[in-house]
Design an enzyme around this catalytic site. Structure first.
Site, PDB file in Angstrom:
ATOM      1  N   HIS A   1     -12.141  -4.552   3.727  1.00  0.00           N
ATOM      2  CA  HIS A   1     -12.300  -3.971   5.068  1.00  0.00           C
ATOM      3  C   HIS A   1     -13.012  -4.966   5.963  1.00  0.00           C
ATOM      4  O   HIS A   1     -13.881  -5.696   5.509  1.00  0.00           O
ATOM      5  CB  HIS A   1     -13.132  -2.675   4.992  1.00  0.00           C
ATOM      6  CG  HIS A   1     -12.941  -1.809   6.192  1.00  0.00           C
ATOM      7  ND1 HIS A   1     -13.654  -1.982   7.347  1.00  0.00           N
ATOM      8  CD2 HIS A   1     -12.073  -0.790   6.426  1.00  0.00           C
ATOM      9  CE1 HIS A   1     -13.256  -1.095   8.237  1.00  0.00           C
ATOM     10  NE2 HIS A   1     -12.292  -0.362   7.708  1.00  0.00           N
TER      11      HIS A   1
ATOM     12  N   ASP B   1      -7.846   4.155   2.467  1.00  0.00           N
ATOM     13  CA  ASP B   1      -6.441   4.299   2.059  1.00  0.00           C
ATOM     14  C   ASP B   1      -6.241   4.310   0.552  1.00  0.00           C
ATOM     15  O   ASP B   1      -5.140   4.619   0.080  1.00  0.00           O
ATOM     16  CB  ASP B   1      -5.624   3.153   2.661  1.00  0.00           C
ATOM     17  CG  ASP B   1      -5.527   3.300   4.170  1.00  0.00           C
ATOM     18  OD1 ASP B   1      -5.820   2.340   4.896  1.00  0.00           O
ATOM     19  OD2 ASP B   1      -5.193   4.419   4.619  1.00  0.00           O
TER      20      ASP B   1
HETATM   21  C1  SDX Z   1      -7.624   0.548   7.581  1.00  0.00           C
HETATM   22  O1  SDX Z   1     -10.567  -1.543  10.926  1.00  0.00           O
HETATM   23  C2  SDX Z   1     -10.607  -0.381  10.487  1.00  0.00           C
HETATM   24  O2  SDX Z   1     -11.569   0.371  10.671  1.00  0.00           O
HETATM   25  C3  SDX Z   1      -9.369   0.057   9.748  1.00  0.00           C
HETATM   26  C4  SDX Z   1      -9.412   1.438   9.085  1.00  0.00           C
HETATM   27  C5  SDX Z   1      -9.510   2.543  10.105  1.00  0.00           C
HETATM   28  O3  SDX Z   1      -9.997   3.629   9.740  1.00  0.00           O
HETATM   29  O4  SDX Z   1      -8.996   2.355  11.229  1.00  0.00           O
HETATM   30  O5  SDX Z   1     -10.517   1.515   8.198  1.00  0.00           O
HETATM   31  C6  SDX Z   1      -8.130   1.723   8.304  1.00  0.00           C
HETATM   32  O6  SDX Z   1      -6.795  -0.147   8.113  1.00  0.00           O
HETATM   33  C7  SDX Z   1      -8.207   0.207   6.250  1.00  0.00           C
HETATM   34  C8  SDX Z   1      -7.644  -1.126   5.677  1.00  0.00           C
HETATM   35  C9  SDX Z   1      -6.245  -0.824   5.090  1.00  0.00           C
HETATM   36  N1  SDX Z   1      -5.611  -2.111   4.682  1.00  0.00           N
HETATM   37  C10 SDX Z   1      -5.551  -2.468   3.410  1.00  0.00           C
HETATM   38  O7  SDX Z   1      -6.054  -1.825   2.478  1.00  0.00           O
HETATM   39  C11 SDX Z   1      -4.763  -3.762   3.179  1.00  0.00           C
HETATM   40  C12 SDX Z   1      -5.517  -4.647   2.184  1.00  0.00           C
HETATM   41  N2  SDX Z   1      -6.750  -5.160   2.813  1.00  0.00           N
HETATM   42  C13 SDX Z   1      -6.741  -6.456   3.403  1.00  0.00           C
HETATM   43  O8  SDX Z   1      -5.521  -6.895   3.908  1.00  0.00           O
HETATM   44  C14 SDX Z   1      -7.977  -6.759   4.249  1.00  0.00           C
HETATM   45  O9  SDX Z   1      -9.057  -6.387   3.506  1.00  0.00           O
HETATM   46  C15 SDX Z   1      -8.086  -6.136   5.631  1.00  0.00           C
HETATM   47  C16 SDX Z   1      -6.883  -6.397   6.454  1.00  0.00           C
HETATM   48  C17 SDX Z   1      -8.333  -4.687   5.526  1.00  0.00           C
HETATM   49  C18 SDX Z   1      -9.304  -6.776   6.303  1.00  0.00           C
HETATM   50  O10 SDX Z   1      -8.990  -8.076   6.545  1.00  0.00           O
HETATM   51  P1  SDX Z   1     -10.049  -9.087   7.220  1.00  0.00           P
HETATM   52  O11 SDX Z   1     -11.273  -8.384   7.641  1.00  0.00           O
HETATM   53  O12 SDX Z   1      -9.337  -9.918   8.222  1.00  0.00           O
HETATM   54  O13 SDX Z   1     -10.495  -9.944   6.018  1.00  0.00           O
HETATM   55  P2  SDX Z   1      -9.756 -11.215   5.514  1.00  0.00           P
HETATM   56  O14 SDX Z   1      -8.280 -10.944   5.414  1.00  0.00           O
HETATM   57  O15 SDX Z   1     -10.213 -12.379   6.311  1.00  0.00           O
HETATM   58  O16 SDX Z   1     -10.320 -11.252   4.034  1.00  0.00           O
HETATM   59  C19 SDX Z   1     -11.558 -11.923   3.772  1.00  0.00           C
HETATM   60  C20 SDX Z   1     -11.348 -12.520   2.379  1.00  0.00           C
HETATM   61  C21 SDX Z   1     -10.092 -13.409   2.293  1.00  0.00           C
HETATM   62  O17 SDX Z   1     -10.299 -14.312   1.226  1.00  0.00           O
HETATM   63  P3  SDX Z   1     -10.836 -15.842   1.633  1.00  0.00           P
HETATM   64  O18 SDX Z   1      -9.705 -16.477   2.403  1.00  0.00           O
HETATM   65  O19 SDX Z   1     -12.090 -15.644   2.455  1.00  0.00           O
HETATM   66  O20 SDX Z   1     -11.106 -16.483   0.285  1.00  0.00           O
HETATM   67  O21 SDX Z   1     -11.140 -11.440   1.438  1.00  0.00           O
HETATM   68  C22 SDX Z   1      -9.831 -11.558   0.890  1.00  0.00           C
HETATM   69  C23 SDX Z   1      -9.023 -12.439   1.807  1.00  0.00           C
HETATM   70  O22 SDX Z   1      -7.977 -13.089   1.107  1.00  0.00           O
HETATM   71  N3  SDX Z   1      -9.274 -10.200   0.851  1.00  0.00           N
HETATM   72  C24 SDX Z   1      -8.516  -9.725  -0.113  1.00  0.00           C
HETATM   73  C25 SDX Z   1      -8.246  -8.396   0.226  1.00  0.00           C
HETATM   74  N4  SDX Z   1      -8.850  -8.106   1.396  1.00  0.00           N
HETATM   75  C26 SDX Z   1      -9.467  -9.232   1.781  1.00  0.00           C
HETATM   76  N5  SDX Z   1      -8.042 -10.306  -1.246  1.00  0.00           N
HETATM   77  C27 SDX Z   1      -7.272  -9.500  -2.022  1.00  0.00           C
HETATM   78  N6  SDX Z   1      -6.977  -8.206  -1.768  1.00  0.00           N
HETATM   79  C28 SDX Z   1      -7.444  -7.619  -0.653  1.00  0.00           C
HETATM   80  N7  SDX Z   1      -7.164  -6.350  -0.391  1.00  0.00           N
END
Ligand code: SDX
Length: 452
Positions: free
Chosen positions: A304, A361
């Site tokens: 998140h 989710d």
């Molecule tokens: C919702 O914003 C909100 O409030 C959203 C929400 C709401 O109520 O409106 O809470 C609802 O959208 C929840 C999120 C649902 N999405 C997912 O579950 C999809 C999987 N999650 C990721 O794609 C990610 O965690 C996000 C999109 C939710 C957040 O992305 P960010 O904040 O841009 O973080 P990032 O992609 O920059 O990740 C930081 C690091 C990265 O690794 P590094 O490059 O730093 O080494 O964490 C890793 C990412 O690769 N990472 C993950 C991951 N989530 C982040 N690695 C593997 N699996 C994951 N799920």
């Protein structure tokens, strides 16, 4: 004494004011930075950028705190109703009995959709995703209603119509996708009970309203009702900043929520868990893929932008799954798989070091499955829940004296000035991305004309 920070550029030092929020959050006010220094800031995805001041929702991602208008989500989930939370988010205070009764009458009065809208639903290809239909129908609603010159009245009636009719349209799209008779809303049923009845009642098998299921839907929608400046709320504010009508703003919010990185994750979680349970995909492999930087796969339902600890909503949702499955005396292998996957992930060094925890989710789809909501309706359920939050954010922005049209700046990294080259003197060159239009082999896909 007001706080400020100093920015030194070359020989000059600039003082930028600091804004302090009611919960002690601090922001550097850069609203005059470009005018004073010629510099802008760079922050892809706005991870460090505040777009507004807001009184609606407070989140503390480090402590896992979520409050709507100051009231903790845990209390609202336990003691309130979705209808009451809608009122709280939009109006800022919990309603009196008289106010909530009036609100219920209004929601009932505006729960039907124009019969002509059925022709839209009837003509979508059968495999159309319900989020695509809902986004279009939210925009289409405007066509059916005259614009009231009195701005306050127009906003009042539009908000009421959206809260009531989006729910009706969601149930309608489900019934029509199954070729079932559309069930109309009933004035004797509550907001949530009406939705369940419109979804599951049939002439041959009347739907029996179960108070526990009504409570579960109400809690589900309370948990999804707002989340400060998430991607879809930011879009609703952005579209609203151009003074676009609220129907179109909500349509844009629904489209944003559809994405698998946002609200579409609840459907993606079920697909991943189903692969594990039905295809025998190994959990270890799923975790490895999620960690592999070369693989675009991210573990859906984990991670998140704000929460760097367990999402407080996921805790409540996880308990709801246990309660519902126990009540219906059913076991869902996907729940067992989810719990096992969570355990493995939370012990994995990568997930720990990246502060990746279950978000709202991860368990929500399992709760919806227990109630009988089909998977392709999961994100629609999220949209119905988030609607009051979008409206509250839009309305706050609409009346915010500091609000301006959302128009971010950029840092240009493209070609510097160059001449126009006549077509007979051009060489084939590739830019950063594979050029479109020239390499696509249409004949490789003979049946891409239309789908049923
Ligand atoms: C919702 O914003 C909100 O409030 C959203 C929400 C709401 O109520 O409106 O809470 C609802 O959208 C929840 C999120 C649902 N999405 C997912 O579950 C999809 C999987 N999650 C990721 O794609 C990610 O965690 C996000 C999109 C939710 C957040 O992305 P960010 O904040 O841009 O973080 P990032 O992609 O920059 O990740 C930081 C690091 C990265 O690794 P590094 O490059 O730093 O080494 O964490 C890793 C990412 O690769 N990472 C993950 C991951 N989530 C982040 N690695 C593997 N699996 C994951 N799920």
């Amino acid at each position: 004494m007001s706080e400020y920070v100093k920015v030194v550029i070359g020989e000059k030092t600039y003082e930028l004011p600091v804004i302090v929020g009611t919960e002690g959050e601090k922001a550097i006010d850069i609203s005059r930075l470009r005018r004073d220094t010629g510099y802008i800031t760079y922050d892809p995805g706005y991870a460090n950028t505040g777009s507004c001041k807001s009184n609606i929702t407070f989140m503390n991602g480090e402590k896992g705190i979520l409050r709507y208008r100051g009231i903790p989500i845990e209390e609202l989930a336990e003691k309130s109703s979705f209808r009451e939370v809608v009122y709280l988010l939009i109006n800022g205070e919990l309603p009196t009995q008289r106010q909530i009764n009036r609100f219920s009458v209004l929601l009932n009065d505006h729960s039907l959709v124009h019969e002509d809208m059925r022709t839209f639903f009837e003509n979508y290809p059968k495999r159309t995703h319900p989020m695509g239909i809902l986004s279009s129908m939210a925009n289409t609603l405007k066509s059916f209603y005259p614009y009231l010159e009195n701005q306050e009245e127009e906003i009042n009636i539009t908000v009421t119509r959206l809260i009531s009719k989006v729910r009706t349209m969601a149930a309608m799209s489900y019934k029509m996708s199954r070729g079932h008779q559309v069930v109309y809303p009933r004035p004797d049923l509550s907001y949530c009970a009406n939705f369940l009845n419109m979804m599951f009642h049939t002439p041959v098998k009347p739907y029996e309203i179960d108070p526990d299921v009504v409570k579960a839907i109400s809690v589900f929608w309370i948990l999804h009702a707002d989340h400060e400046q998430n991607a879809s709320a930011a879009v609703v504010r952005s579209v609203g900043s151009a003074k676009t009508n609220l129907y179109a703003c909500i349509s844009a919010g629904i489209s944003t929520l559809w994405g698998p990185l946002h609200g579409g994750a609840n459907q993606a979680v079920i697909n991943t868990l189903s692969d594990i349970v039905n295809q025998g995909t190994s959990m270890k492999k799923v975790i490895e893929r999620a960690k592999d930087k070369k693989d675009p796969f991210r573990l859906p339902g984990f991670g998140h932008r704000v929460y760097k600890t367990y999402d407080p909503r996921a805790k409540i949702m996880k308990r709801m799954c246990d309660t519902l499955l126990e009540k219906f005396n059913i076991t869902d292998p996907l729940l067992d798989a989810a719990k096992e996957l969570e355990e493995i992930a939370l012990e994995d060094e990568y997930f720990i070091s990246h502060n990746l925890y279950p978000n709202v989710d991860f368990y929500s789809g399992i709760a919806l499955r227990a109630i009988g909501i089909p998977t392709n309706m999961f994100t629609v359920m999220f949209a119905i829940g988030r609607l009051p939050g979008w409206i509250a954010q839009w309305r706050e922005n609409f009346y915010d004296a500091e609000s301006k049209i959302c128009r971010p700046r950029q840092i240009y990294m493209g070609e510097q000035k160059r001449e126009y080259i006549p077509i007979d003197k051009r060489e084939k060159k590739g830019g950063d991305l594979q050029p479109l239009f020239t390499e696509f082999q249409t004949d490789k896909y003979p049946d891409i004309s239309f789908q049923e």
